[in-house]
Motif scaffolding. Structure first.
Motif, PDB file in Angstrom:
ATOM      1  N   ARG A   6      33.463  38.044  27.717  1.00 35.03           N
ATOM      2  CA  ARG A   6      34.562  38.566  26.892  1.00 35.03           C
ATOM      3  C   ARG A   6      34.062  39.607  25.886  1.00 35.03           C
ATOM      4  O   ARG A   6      32.936  39.517  25.388  1.00 35.03           O
ATOM      5  N   LYS A   7      34.889  40.558  25.608  1.00 35.41           N
ATOM      6  CA  LYS A   7      34.593  41.556  24.590  1.00 35.41           C
ATOM      7  C   LYS A   7      34.888  40.980  23.203  1.00 35.41           C
ATOM      8  O   LYS A   7      35.779  40.148  23.029  1.00 35.41           O
ATOM      9  N   GLN A   8      34.147  41.447  22.218  1.00 33.85           N
ATOM     10  CA  GLN A   8      34.271  40.915  20.868  1.00 33.85           C
ATOM     11  C   GLN A   8      35.672  41.084  20.298  1.00 33.85           C
ATOM     12  O   GLN A   8      36.148  40.247  19.526  1.00 33.85           O
ATOM     13  N   ASP A   9      36.356  42.149  20.711  1.00 27.68           N
ATOM     14  CA  ASP A   9      37.683  42.423  20.144  1.00 27.68           C
ATOM     15  C   ASP A   9      38.826  41.960  21.034  1.00 27.68           C
ATOM     16  O   ASP A   9      39.984  42.259  20.769  1.00 27.68           O
ATOM     17  N   ASN A  10      38.512  41.225  22.119  1.00 26.99           N
ATOM     18  CA  ASN A  10      39.579  40.781  23.023  1.00 26.99           C
ATOM     19  C   ASN A  10      39.174  39.478  23.711  1.00 26.99           C
ATOM     20  O   ASN A  10      38.768  39.460  24.858  1.00 26.99           O
TER      21      ASN A  10
ATOM     22  N   LYS B 164      41.399  38.275  26.997  1.00 28.04           N
ATOM     23  CA  LYS B 164      41.455  39.024  28.245  1.00 28.04           C
ATOM     24  C   LYS B 164      40.970  38.166  29.416  1.00 28.04           C
ATOM     25  O   LYS B 164      40.021  37.399  29.298  1.00 28.04           O
TER      26      LYS B 164
ATOM     27  N   THR C 189      38.930  37.214  32.480  1.00 26.28           N
ATOM     28  CA  THR C 189      37.572  37.573  32.890  1.00 26.28           C
ATOM     29  C   THR C 189      37.232  36.912  34.221  1.00 26.28           C
ATOM     30  O   THR C 189      37.942  36.031  34.710  1.00 26.28           O
TER      31      THR C 189
END
Length: 359
Positions: free
Chosen positions: A124-128, A131, A133
């Motif tokens: 996962r991305k730090q800002d999402n 989302k 995956t």
């Protein structure tokens, strides 16, 4: 269902000979998650610690196979997927074998000795964090591979599709997944797909799938070419959230026999099609499922199939309740209870059947 013993025995004599011939002259890499170190050479006296280190060793080989990775009992935590590839060429007789050091037919085997493969990868991305995956345990990027005697537990992330074993590639051939266990839970450690492959000769054999979404998936390749020589046999599926088997483009020789599929959303799922399809199913228990066959896309089912999808059935039992051994200390844990419906089918981890599986 009486003829399965002769066919079953012949197959495994041949398979055992192939294994012995392959491993006898192979490079063997030993892995022990408790006592090994990745600074070691991977010998029996100095084993490696991780599957990633074992993959690095066999992937770096340039001479033709065979090669084998022997995995000791323990828990193997994968913080990212492990890929098996590289320039080394294998063949049907000289394979890459990734297997437990003690296998289910060994008299010393018990469920606690199965190596456990657990994914804790977090892409996962730090800002999402919400989302969707995807994560993978083992990615196979070479032909002629056997995965043997391992237990897969999925990934604990929410909003994540986890695939335990994947083989995606136009030119890849011959993947045997045998005597493995896939145990998931949609709320805690999810398995979206147990084993998925495109192309030819994807064989799933003597495996147990429990609480997975899609268990064995015979997927489209990039060219959408039908896979030949594919089969699922002697497997147990309980509680599939989507389906016991998922087929896209499979050739007419696709085999489905001596399997148990029970208490699942669908028995059989397939990609949508404009034409008619017919599958052969023999010597199976298919009972207590919500639907028999349906269409689906990557994200899940889209509805039941119609008369365009039919099955040639022989000795398929569709009534009755299958019960399973729930004592984790018993050798036959997760297998059909002795004397119960399906107990004479030969489905489950053991290729050598006895009158009674002892603790």
């Amino acid at each position: 269902m009486e003829n399965h013993k002769r066919e079953h025995g012949f197959f495994f004599v041949a398979l055992s000979v192939a294994f012995l011939n392959s491993i006898a002259a192979s490079q063997v890499v030993y892995v022990d998650g408790r006592t090994g170190r990745d600074e070691n050479a991977g010998t029996s006296e100095r084993p490696g610690r991780t599957l990633r280190r074992a993959a690095e060793i066999v992937n770096s080989g340039k001479e033709p196979g065979p090669a084998a990775i022997k995995i000791s009992p323990g828990i193997y935590n994968l913080t990212e997927s492990v890929t098996f590839g590289g320039p080394r060429l294998y063949s049907e007789e000289s394979r890459l074998v990734i297997e437990a050091s003690i296998l289910p037919d060994d008299p010393k085997w018990k469920p606690a000795l199965m190596p456990v493969i657990l994914s804790t990868e977090d892409p996962r991305k730090q800002d999402n964090f919400d989302k969707l995956t995807e994560t993978y345990s083992l990615k196979i990027e070479v032909s002629h591979v056997t995965i043997h005697g391992l237990k897969f537990m999925g990934n604990p992330l929410t909003q994540n599709w986890h695939c335990c074993i994947s083989r995606i590639g136009d030119d890849l051939d011959d993947l045997l997944v045998t005597q493995c266990v896939f145990v998931g839970d949609a709320d805690t450690c999810d398995i979206y797909c147990g084993a998925l492959a495109t192309g030819n000769k994807f064989v799933v054999d003597h495996c147990i799938f429990r609480n997975c979404h899609a268990c064995a998936v015979f997927w489209d390749g990039p060219r959408g070419v039908a896979g030949e020589g594919c089969s699922i046999r002697y497997c147990i599926v309980e509680g599939a959230y989507i389906a016991g088997v998922w087929t896209c483009q499979t050739a007419d020789d696709f085999e489905f026999h001596h399997n148990i599929v029970t208490r699942s959303e669908y028995f059989w799922m397939r990609k949508g099609t404009d034409g008619s399809l017919r599958y052969r199913v023999r010597d199976c228990i298919v009972t207590d499922n919500k639907h028999y066959t349906g269409y689906g896309v990557e994200s899940g089912p889209t509805g039941q199939t119609g008369q365009e999808v039919t099955f040639d059935e022989s000795n398929v039992v569709k009534q009755g309740r299958v019960t399973f051994e729930t004592n984790e200390a018993v050798r036959a844990y997760l297998h059909v209870t002795p004397g119960g419906l399906g107990s004479d089918l030969g489905a489950g981890l053991f290729t050598k059947q006895t009158e009674k599986q002892e603790p």
